[in-house]
Design a protein around this motif. Structure first.
Motif, short mmCIF file in Angstrom:
data_model
loop_
_atom_site.label_atom_id
_atom_site.label_comp_id
_atom_site.label_asym_id
_atom_site.label_seq_id
_atom_site.Cartn_x
_atom_site.Cartn_y
_atom_site.Cartn_z
N UNK A 42 95.57 -46.49 -41.01
CA UNK A 42 96.85 -46.09 -41.32
C UNK A 42 98.03 -46.26 -40.30
N UNK A 43 99.13 -46.33 -40.58
CA UNK A 43 99.97 -46.36 -39.42
C UNK A 43 99.99 -45.15 -38.64
N UNK A 44 100.29 -45.34 -37.22
CA UNK A 44 100.32 -44.29 -36.32
C UNK A 44 101.66 -43.87 -35.87
N UNK A 45 101.98 -42.60 -36.27
CA UNK A 45 103.36 -42.32 -36.05
C UNK A 45 103.39 -41.69 -34.34
N UNK A 46 104.73 -41.94 -33.95
CA UNK A 46 104.96 -41.38 -32.47
C UNK A 46 105.76 -40.41 -32.46
N UNK A 47 105.36 -39.09 -32.09
CA UNK A 47 106.24 -37.94 -32.24
C UNK A 47 107.53 -37.99 -31.48
N UNK A 48 108.57 -37.50 -31.97
CA UNK A 48 109.74 -37.47 -31.52
C UNK A 48 109.98 -37.15 -29.80
N UNK A 49 109.18 -36.49 -29.47
CA UNK A 49 109.04 -36.14 -27.89
C UNK A 49 108.58 -37.02 -27.05
#
Length: 292
Positions: free
Chosen positions: A9-16
């Motif tokens: 699945x897609x790997x999100x990058x946290x905002x920080x």
């Protein structure tokens, strides 16, 4: 042709982390034809966390041919201008990230220029975090858990960099110059220098200190990266390579082929055959030779 075995699945990058991490994805494939994969140069820094087995690499084709083999669970290097060699054993899995060179100080506490492009052990910089993240990734049983492990790993690195002596951030003029140089239709280096208020020489000094290369090399890497992404699509459509060259800003097709040979170590046609054997370059009397 390899079998993906289910696309992660897609790997999100946290905002920080977004100022430091441009992209992140999980990868998994099996049933591949064993061989050697070429990790091509780009304007981003590649961080790979391997699953199941260490990644076996060499910094370039000459080192590979000489028998150099670096085995690491965490692979990281500076901006390179030659293809890195990666053993393809027939299957592999892991998490790969693209780190922004100008965000590295706040993530790792050092400028990208300090990262070697030859053989080295990431533990020299990351210490015990290498063993910790490899162990935690190996224990994770799903992709969401693996991504959480990587997020925590990066957060620890970011926190450690923050506790150290505050590294000076890249100058705003350098950030602006980077944006201009890596744009789709970038201006010349002289124009960029004038835009940000520096002489070409001073801009070159600042870039070399921050990323290890001058503005012209960064511009060429960005152009090559755009072209190599477009080449498989053009081949699949049967479009001539000249269209890729023009869209990427090369003088002509021969110019693009020369850059491919320099940065990939292969012509576009040979690179496609080696890396993407299911994609065929255009054929027939109406199509220009791709390696001319």
């Amino acid at each position: 042709m390899g079998r993906a075995g289910g696309q992660p699945p897609a790997a999100p990058v946290p905002v920080r982390l977004r100022p430091h991490v441009s992209a992140m994805f999980g990868y998994r494939a099996h049933g591949l034809e064993p061989g050697v994969h070429r990790g091509l140069p780009s304007p981003g820094l590649t961080l790979v966390l391997s699953l199941g087995r260490p990644l076996v690499t060499a910094p370039d084709a000459r080192a590979w041919d000489a028998g150099v083999r670096d085995r690491q669970w965490v692979s990281l290097g500076g901006l390179h201008t030659e293809a890195a060699m990666v053993e393809n054993p027939g299957w592999w899995a892991g998490v790969q990230l693209t780190l922004h060179p100008l965000g590295l100080r706040r993530l790792l506490g050092v400028p990208a220029a300090d990262l070697p492009v030859g053989s080295w052990d990431a533990a020299d910089l990351l210490g015990g975090e290498v063993d910790r993240v490899a162990e935690e990734l190996g224990a994770a049983r799903c992709w969401s858990a693996r991504y959480a492990v990587v997020h925590a790993f990066l957060a620890r690195l970011q926190e450690r960099a923050g506790r150290a002596a505050e590294p000076p951030p890249p100058r705003p003029e350098v950030r602006q110059a980077w944006r201009l140089l890596t744009a789709g239709t970038p201006p010349t280096v002289d124009e960029v220098a004038r835009e940000v208020g520096y002489s070409r020489r001073r801009l070159g000094e600042l870039f070399a200190a921050e990323v290890g290369h001058g503005p012209k090399t960064v511009q060429r890497l960005a152009r090559f990266d755009a072209a190599r992404r477009a080449v498989p699509l053009a081949a699949a459509r049967g479009a001539p390579l000249a269209t890729v060259a023009a869209a990427a800003g090369y003088c002509d097709q021969s110019h693009l082929v020369r850059e491919f040979r320099q940065y990939a170590g292969l012509s576009p046609t040979r690179w496609l055959a080696a890396e993407l054997p299911n994609v065929q370059a255009p054929a027939g009397p109406a199509a220009p030779p791709w390696d001319a």
